[in-house]
Design a protein around this motif. Sequence first.
Motif, PDB file in Angstrom:
ATOM      1  N   TYR A   1       4.655   6.659   2.345  1.00  0.00           N
ATOM      2  CA  TYR A   1       4.415   5.307   2.952  1.00  0.00           C
ATOM      3  C   TYR A   1       4.101   4.627   2.296  1.00  0.00           C
ATOM      4  O   TYR A   1       3.397   4.013   1.517  1.00  0.00           O
ATOM      5  CB  TYR A   1       3.009   5.562   4.145  1.00  0.00           C
TER       6      TYR A   1
ATOM      7  N   GLU B   1      10.698   0.358   9.567  1.00  0.00           N
ATOM      8  CA  GLU B   1       9.271   0.502  10.502  1.00  0.00           C
ATOM      9  C   GLU B   1       8.257  -0.687  10.954  1.00  0.00           C
ATOM     10  O   GLU B   1       7.602  -0.899   9.844  1.00  0.00           O
ATOM     11  CB  GLU B   1       8.361   1.667  10.896  1.00  0.00           C
TER      12      GLU B   1
ATOM     13  N   ASP C   1       0.784  -1.141  -0.289  1.00  0.00           N
ATOM     14  CA  ASP C   1       0.087  -0.532  -0.039  1.00  0.00           C
ATOM     15  C   ASP C   1       1.127   1.281   0.060  1.00  0.00           C
ATOM     16  O   ASP C   1       1.422   1.461   0.768  1.00  0.00           O
ATOM     17  CB  ASP C   1      -0.991   0.457   1.254  1.00  0.00           C
TER      18      ASP C   1
ATOM     19  N   ILE D   1       9.276   4.860   5.036  1.00  0.00           N
ATOM     20  CA  ILE D   1       9.015   5.415   4.946  1.00  0.00           C
ATOM     21  C   ILE D   1       9.642   6.892   4.628  1.00  0.00           C
ATOM     22  O   ILE D   1      11.243   6.865   5.316  1.00  0.00           O
ATOM     23  CB  ILE D   1       8.777   6.356   6.046  1.00  0.00           C
TER      24      ILE D   1
ATOM     25  N   ASN E   1       5.709  -3.510  12.475  1.00  0.00           N
ATOM     26  CA  ASN E   1       4.776  -3.831  13.357  1.00  0.00           C
ATOM     27  C   ASN E   1       4.375  -4.332  13.097  1.00  0.00           C
ATOM     28  O   ASN E   1       4.152  -5.029  12.725  1.00  0.00           O
ATOM     29  CB  ASN E   1       3.965  -2.088  13.289  1.00  0.00           C
TER      30      ASN E   1
ATOM     31  N   SER F   1       3.939   0.515   2.429  1.00  0.00           N
ATOM     32  CA  SER F   1       3.080   0.046   3.807  1.00  0.00           C
ATOM     33  C   SER F   1       3.044  -1.727   3.332  1.00  0.00           C
ATOM     34  O   SER F   1       2.850  -1.937   1.925  1.00  0.00           O
ATOM     35  CB  SER F   1       2.044  -0.383   4.237  1.00  0.00           C
TER      36      SER F   1
ATOM     37  N   ARG G   1       2.963  -5.125   9.366  1.00  0.00           N
ATOM     38  CA  ARG G   1       2.833  -4.882   8.481  1.00  0.00           C
ATOM     39  C   ARG G   1       4.309  -4.027   8.900  1.00  0.00           C
ATOM     40  O   ARG G   1       4.609  -3.937  10.094  1.00  0.00           O
ATOM     41  CB  ARG G   1       1.913  -3.334   8.380  1.00  0.00           C
ATOM     42  N   THR G   2       5.121  -3.794   7.845  1.00  0.00           N
ATOM     43  CA  THR G   2       6.642  -2.896   7.542  1.00  0.00           C
ATOM     44  C   THR G   2       6.164  -1.827   6.454  1.00  0.00           C
ATOM     45  O   THR G   2       6.074  -2.271   5.197  1.00  0.00           O
ATOM     46  CB  THR G   2       7.580  -4.539   6.988  1.00  0.00           C
ATOM     47  N   GLN G   3       7.059  -0.872   7.551  1.00  0.00           N
ATOM     48  CA  GLN G   3       6.289   0.068   6.774  1.00  0.00           C
ATOM     49  C   GLN G   3       7.612   0.844   5.838  1.00  0.00           C
ATOM     50  O   GLN G   3       8.539   1.360   7.178  1.00  0.00           O
ATOM     51  CB  GLN G   3       5.355   1.668   7.224  1.00  0.00           C
TER      52      GLN G   3
END
Length: 292
Positions: free
Chosen positions: A153, A195, A144, A266, A197, A155, A262-264
Amino acid sequence: MKLYKSAPLVLLVAVLTQSCVSNKKYAALQTSYNELQEKSRDLNQKYQGSQQELSGTSSRVKSLEEQIASERSNVKSLQDALAKCLNSSSQGNVNISKLVDEINASNKYIQHLVNTKNKSDSLNVVLTNNLTRSLSREEIKDVDVQVLKGVVYVSLSDNMLYKSGSYEISDKAGETLSKIAKIIKDYKDYDVLIEGNTDNVPIATATIRNNWDLSALRASSVVQSLQNTYGVEPKRLTAGGRGEYNPIAGNDTEAGKVKNRRTQIIITPKLDQFMELIGKAPEAGGQPAKTN
């Protein structure tokens, strides 16, 4: 009779030998655990620094919008003052000329601020479009891409990136990461924060204490893959984990948990270059315009 007496001795040796093997395994696990603790502390320090930089970028964008609004309000005040001067005595002729110059300078600076913001927004839109076009239909399901407050971002779902309950990158994630890495390398003036999550389901293994560890280790795996496999400059990369504390959906359903795992990636403009754009105000009457 001699064989009977030696049996306890053989048993004792066997027990001692097995105990030594267990101690070695324990020591190895303890060493691995200590290394992971140190690595987690380093990742968290880097992550905190990157979060501050990300917050600074958002603040600069907000400040830019406030400056635009303030300058527009200033122009309106100047125009009101000009209207009053037109109805005043001949003394107002000098003031009118001065007000006209100030209005023109303010209008130029407003246009400069608008152009600066538009340039930043346009770069992000181009970056997003290039990335989206490079992904296949299958990849789009697990990726995404959004632009929020001047920041891009990307994702990635954990189903695509990792093996279940692990921080090891899966084989099928390679092609997608290679496409993202190419875009990152094309935009050299952007910094990249990875990042991790998780959902709120607890995890505890010999090498992973909790979801904080898992999220940070997953982010670190992506960073190292971008660096070692796809050649992204490491100085542009930062890894951080947010555990279960940054959900985008409820954890009371399986669908919500899937979204939260998820892993973003950025992608943000470097702050010094962003401020340089703002500082390059147009000149008015041969003198640089003030940026207070």
